[in-house]
Design an enzyme around this catalytic site. Structure first.
Site, PDB file in Angstrom:
ATOM      1  N   GLU A 132       0.798  -1.233   0.000  1.00 38.77           N
ATOM      2  CA  GLU A 132       0.000   0.000   0.000  1.00 38.77           C
ATOM      3  C   GLU A 132       0.835   1.289   0.000  1.00 38.77           C
ATOM      4  O   GLU A 132       0.653   2.155   0.862  1.00 38.77           O
ATOM      5  CB  GLU A 132      -0.992  -0.032   1.179  1.00 38.77           C
ATOM      6  CG  GLU A 132      -1.887  -1.259   1.114  1.00 38.77           C
ATOM      7  CD  GLU A 132      -2.840  -1.411   2.297  1.00 38.77           C
ATOM      8  OE1 GLU A 132      -2.846  -0.549   3.193  1.00 38.77           O
ATOM      9  OE2 GLU A 132      -3.595  -2.401   2.315  1.00 38.77           O
ATOM     10  N   ASN A 173       2.126  -4.511  -3.411  1.00 37.39           N
ATOM     11  CA  ASN A 173       0.722  -4.904  -3.274  1.00 37.39           C
ATOM     12  C   ASN A 173      -0.094  -3.663  -2.886  1.00 37.39           C
ATOM     13  O   ASN A 173       0.323  -2.893  -2.019  1.00 37.39           O
ATOM     14  CB  ASN A 173       0.670  -5.959  -2.142  1.00 37.39           C
ATOM     15  CG  ASN A 173      -0.658  -6.624  -1.939  1.00 37.39           C
ATOM     16  OD1 ASN A 173      -1.269  -7.110  -2.888  1.00 37.39           O
ATOM     17  ND2 ASN A 173      -1.116  -6.689  -0.688  1.00 37.39           N
ATOM     18  N   HIS A 209     -10.336  -5.707  -2.723  1.00 40.74           N
ATOM     19  CA  HIS A 209     -11.407  -5.610  -1.721  1.00 40.74           C
ATOM     20  C   HIS A 209     -12.551  -4.851  -2.388  1.00 40.74           C
ATOM     21  O   HIS A 209     -12.555  -3.623  -2.411  1.00 40.74           O
ATOM     22  CB  HIS A 209     -10.904  -4.901  -0.466  1.00 40.74           C
ATOM     23  CG  HIS A 209      -9.846  -5.671   0.262  1.00 40.74           C
ATOM     24  ND1 HIS A 209     -10.121  -6.868   0.890  1.00 40.74           N
ATOM     25  CD2 HIS A 209      -8.521  -5.444   0.435  1.00 40.74           C
ATOM     26  CE1 HIS A 209      -9.002  -7.335   1.447  1.00 40.74           C
ATOM     27  NE2 HIS A 209      -8.020  -6.497   1.183  1.00 40.74           N
ATOM     28  N   ASP A 239     -12.147 -10.059  -1.800  1.00 35.49           N
ATOM     29  CA  ASP A 239     -13.458 -10.252  -1.155  1.00 35.49           C
ATOM     30  C   ASP A 239     -14.419  -9.246  -1.773  1.00 35.49           C
ATOM     31  O   ASP A 239     -13.985  -8.234  -2.336  1.00 35.49           O
ATOM     32  CB  ASP A 239     -13.416 -10.181   0.388  1.00 35.49           C
ATOM     33  CG  ASP A 239     -12.713  -8.971   0.966  1.00 35.49           C
ATOM     34  OD1 ASP A 239     -12.672  -7.919   0.310  1.00 35.49           O
ATOM     35  OD2 ASP A 239     -12.224  -9.076   2.114  1.00 35.49           O
TER      36      ASP A 239
HETATM   37  O1  G3I Z   1      -3.287  -8.156  18.147  1.00 31.74           O
HETATM   38  C1  G3I Z   1      -4.276  -7.350  18.792  1.00 31.74           C
HETATM   39  C2  G3I Z   1      -4.680  -7.936  20.103  1.00 31.74           C
HETATM   40  O2  G3I Z   1      -3.570  -7.937  20.966  1.00 31.74           O
HETATM   41  C3  G3I Z   1      -5.831  -7.106  20.681  1.00 31.74           C
HETATM   42  O3  G3I Z   1      -6.285  -7.685  21.872  1.00 31.74           O
HETATM   43  C4  G3I Z   1      -6.984  -7.019  19.687  1.00 31.74           C
HETATM   44  C5  G3I Z   1      -8.120  -6.134  20.191  1.00 31.74           C
HETATM   45  O4  G3I Z   1      -8.650  -5.344  19.172  1.00 31.74           O
HETATM   46  O5  G3I Z   1      -6.494  -6.460  18.501  1.00 31.74           O
HETATM   47  C6  G3I Z   1      -5.479  -7.240  17.887  1.00 31.74           C
HETATM   48  O6  G3I Z   1      -5.079  -6.622  16.724  1.00 31.74           O
HETATM   49  C7  G3I Z   1      -5.952  -6.718  15.611  1.00 31.74           C
HETATM   50  C8  G3I Z   1      -5.231  -7.425  14.499  1.00 31.74           C
HETATM   51  O7  G3I Z   1      -6.018  -7.428  13.321  1.00 31.74           O
HETATM   52  C9  G3I Z   1      -4.874  -8.872  14.846  1.00 31.74           C
HETATM   53  O8  G3I Z   1      -6.042  -9.609  15.077  1.00 31.74           O
HETATM   54  C10 G3I Z   1      -6.344  -5.314  15.189  1.00 31.74           C
HETATM   55  O9  G3I Z   1      -7.154  -4.717  16.166  1.00 31.74           O
HETATM   56  C11 G3I Z   1      -7.076  -5.360  13.868  1.00 31.74           C
HETATM   57  O10 G3I Z   1      -7.249  -4.020  13.398  1.00 31.74           O
HETATM   58  C12 G3I Z   1      -6.261  -6.121  12.862  1.00 31.74           C
HETATM   59  O11 G3I Z   1      -6.988  -6.149  11.636  1.00 31.74           O
HETATM   60  C13 G3I Z   1      -6.255  -6.585  10.515  1.00 31.74           C
HETATM   61  C14 G3I Z   1      -6.057  -5.430   9.539  1.00 31.74           C
HETATM   62  O12 G3I Z   1      -5.393  -5.910   8.380  1.00 31.74           O
HETATM   63  C15 G3I Z   1      -5.254  -4.306  10.145  1.00 31.74           C
HETATM   64  O13 G3I Z   1      -5.056  -3.311   9.212  1.00 31.74           O
HETATM   65  C16 G3I Z   1      -7.058  -7.679   9.847  1.00 31.74           C
HETATM   66  O14 G3I Z   1      -7.137  -8.808  10.717  1.00 31.74           O
HETATM   67  C17 G3I Z   1      -6.383  -8.085   8.533  1.00 31.74           C
HETATM   68  O15 G3I Z   1      -7.213  -8.988   7.837  1.00 31.74           O
HETATM   69  C18 G3I Z   1      -6.187  -6.836   7.675  1.00 31.74           C
HETATM   70  O16 G3I Z   1      -5.559  -7.198   6.472  1.00 31.74           O
HETATM   71  C19 G3I Z   1      -5.295  -6.123   5.551  1.00 31.74           C
HETATM   72  C20 G3I Z   1      -4.038  -6.493   4.794  1.00 31.74           C
HETATM   73  O17 G3I Z   1      -2.984  -6.770   5.669  1.00 31.74           O
HETATM   74  C21 G3I Z   1      -3.642  -5.387   3.823  1.00 31.74           C
HETATM   75  N1  G3I Z   1      -4.742  -5.039   2.948  1.00 31.74           N
HETATM   76  C22 G3I Z   1      -6.011  -4.735   3.613  1.00 31.74           C
HETATM   77  C23 G3I Z   1      -6.419  -5.887   4.527  1.00 31.74           C
HETATM   78  C24 G3I Z   1      -7.773  -5.629   5.158  1.00 31.74           C
HETATM   79  O18 G3I Z   1      -7.731  -4.531   6.009  1.00 31.74           O
END
Ligand code: G3I
Length: 318
Positions: A132, A173, A209, A239
């Site tokens: 990004e 990407n 997305h 998705d």
């Molecule tokens: O790890 C913490 C945990 O310690 C905490 O207790 C919990 C409470 O909210 O949060 C956890 O972190 C989360 C993390 O995923 C791991 O589960 C974050 O809040 C959450 O925001 C994060 O979301 C991820 C997101 O990227 C962050 O930008 C999604 O799972 C993941 O699918 C998403 O993937 C991205 C790609 O990497 C790049 N392209 C877009 C795509 C969708 O956003």
């Protein structure tokens, strides 16, 4: 019905894959479907190889979670896409708030990408080395990397990744580069400039997305303009979300939309594979980010196949 990786391979593609994430691996019904390599020939870690997960403090690397995904792929005979080395998000505060000068940040990037890519040397089909880099208007995102190093941060990361694993395909990407437009043009110009400077770059990752009913009509033409640069392309995070509730009409449109995306990749020989951003609505990132939206994936939250599944099979067969 045909399993999806089987369908992809019959269409001449390297894989059909899915993202996954460590917390989901305790769900045995979920893992059973994920682990079927005729269904998914490739997996991507959704979170556990990102910077905050792998180098939470400077010089301290943790690979336990990433290794769990890599070991699963190995056990299942699946390809792996590494995700990711350098990204503005999920970046620990020691990087964002460190006020490093250019030389120091350059060495931090080289160490991070070199160590993470090196740890998985020989295990990765590809790496999203840079994730990004662009704003939607095609300008570079003003993150800590760009603000400190300009676009040189991109070549620093790519060179470190190549040195660490010469056989992994190195990708940039991004999202909103599915259709033609300012952001896709910016990607074209970046890849041209990297190639002109002999910086290693092997692929463009098109996240995809998307929104039901809004697949860009220029998708196939855009994939062609990318592959014309002499790189491969992959659809890396597909998705197709909708406003809930999921009606029969929306699910039918979603089936068409999945078919359209897959058929575009099928038609372009340099589009080497498609990855969905997890396979079931149970674990999709969409509802927590877009309030009132979801149902974006080909399996529902009860792990039942939706019409979108048949759309994917039809796309590979078309
Ligand atoms: O790890 C913490 C945990 O310690 C905490 O207790 C919990 C409470 O909210 O949060 C956890 O972190 C989360 C993390 O995923 C791991 O589960 C974050 O809040 C959450 O925001 C994060 O979301 C991820 C997101 O990227 C962050 O930008 C999604 O799972 C993941 O699918 C998403 O993937 C991205 C790609 O990497 C790049 N392209 C877009 C795509 C969708 O956003």
């Amino acid at each position: 019905t045909t399993p999806l990786n089987t369908a992809a391979k019959a269409a001449g593609k390297k894989y059909f894959g899915s993202a996954t994430d460590n917390p989901e691996l305790s769900d045995s019904a979920y893992v059973k479907i994920l682990s079927d390599s005729t269904m998914f020939g490739q997996i991507t870690p959704g979170n556990s190889m990102k910077w905050d997960a792998t180098e939470p403090s400077r010089g301290t690397f943790t690979f336990t979670q990433g290794d769990q995904i890599a070991n699963l792929a190995k056990a299942n005979g699946q390809l792996l896409r590494g995700h990711n080395c350098v990204w503005h998000n999920q970046l620990p505060s020691w990087v964002t708030s460190g006020n490093f000068n250019a030389a120091t940040l350059s060495s931090i990037i080289t160490t991070h990408c070199g160590t993470v890519v090196g740890h998985y040397k020989g295990q990765m089909y590809s790496w999203d080395v840079v994730n990004e880099p662009f704003n939607d208007d095609g300008t570079f995102r003003q993150d800590v990397f760009y603000n400190t190093l300009g676009q040189d941060y991109i070549s620093i990361a790519l060179n470190a990744a190549r040195a660490a694993d010469p056989n992994a395909k190195l990708y940039i990407n991004d999202y909103n580069i599915e259709g033609t437009g300012a952001k896709s043009t910016a990607m074209v110009n970046l890849v041209k400039s990297l190639k002109a400077a002999n910086v290693p770059i092997d692929g463009i990752g098109v996240q995809a997305h998307l929104i039901v009913g809004q697949v860009p009509s220029t998708l196939e033409a855009n994939l062609r303009q990318f592959t014309a640069l002499g790189v491969e392309v992959a659809i890396t995070e597909l998705d197709i979300r909708m406003t809930l509730p999921a009606t029969d009409a929306l699910l039918a449109q979603q089936k068409k939309d999945y078919q359209t995306v897959i058929a575009a990749c099928r038609a372009v020989s340099g589009c080497i594979g498609v990855t969905i951003w997890d396979y079931t609505d149970k674990y999709s990132w969409v509802p927590s980010t877009f309030s009132g939206q979801g149902a974006a994936l080909p399996w529902d939250a009860n792990l039942n196949k939706k019409p979108a599944y048949d759309g994917i099979v039809a796309g590979f067969a078309s």
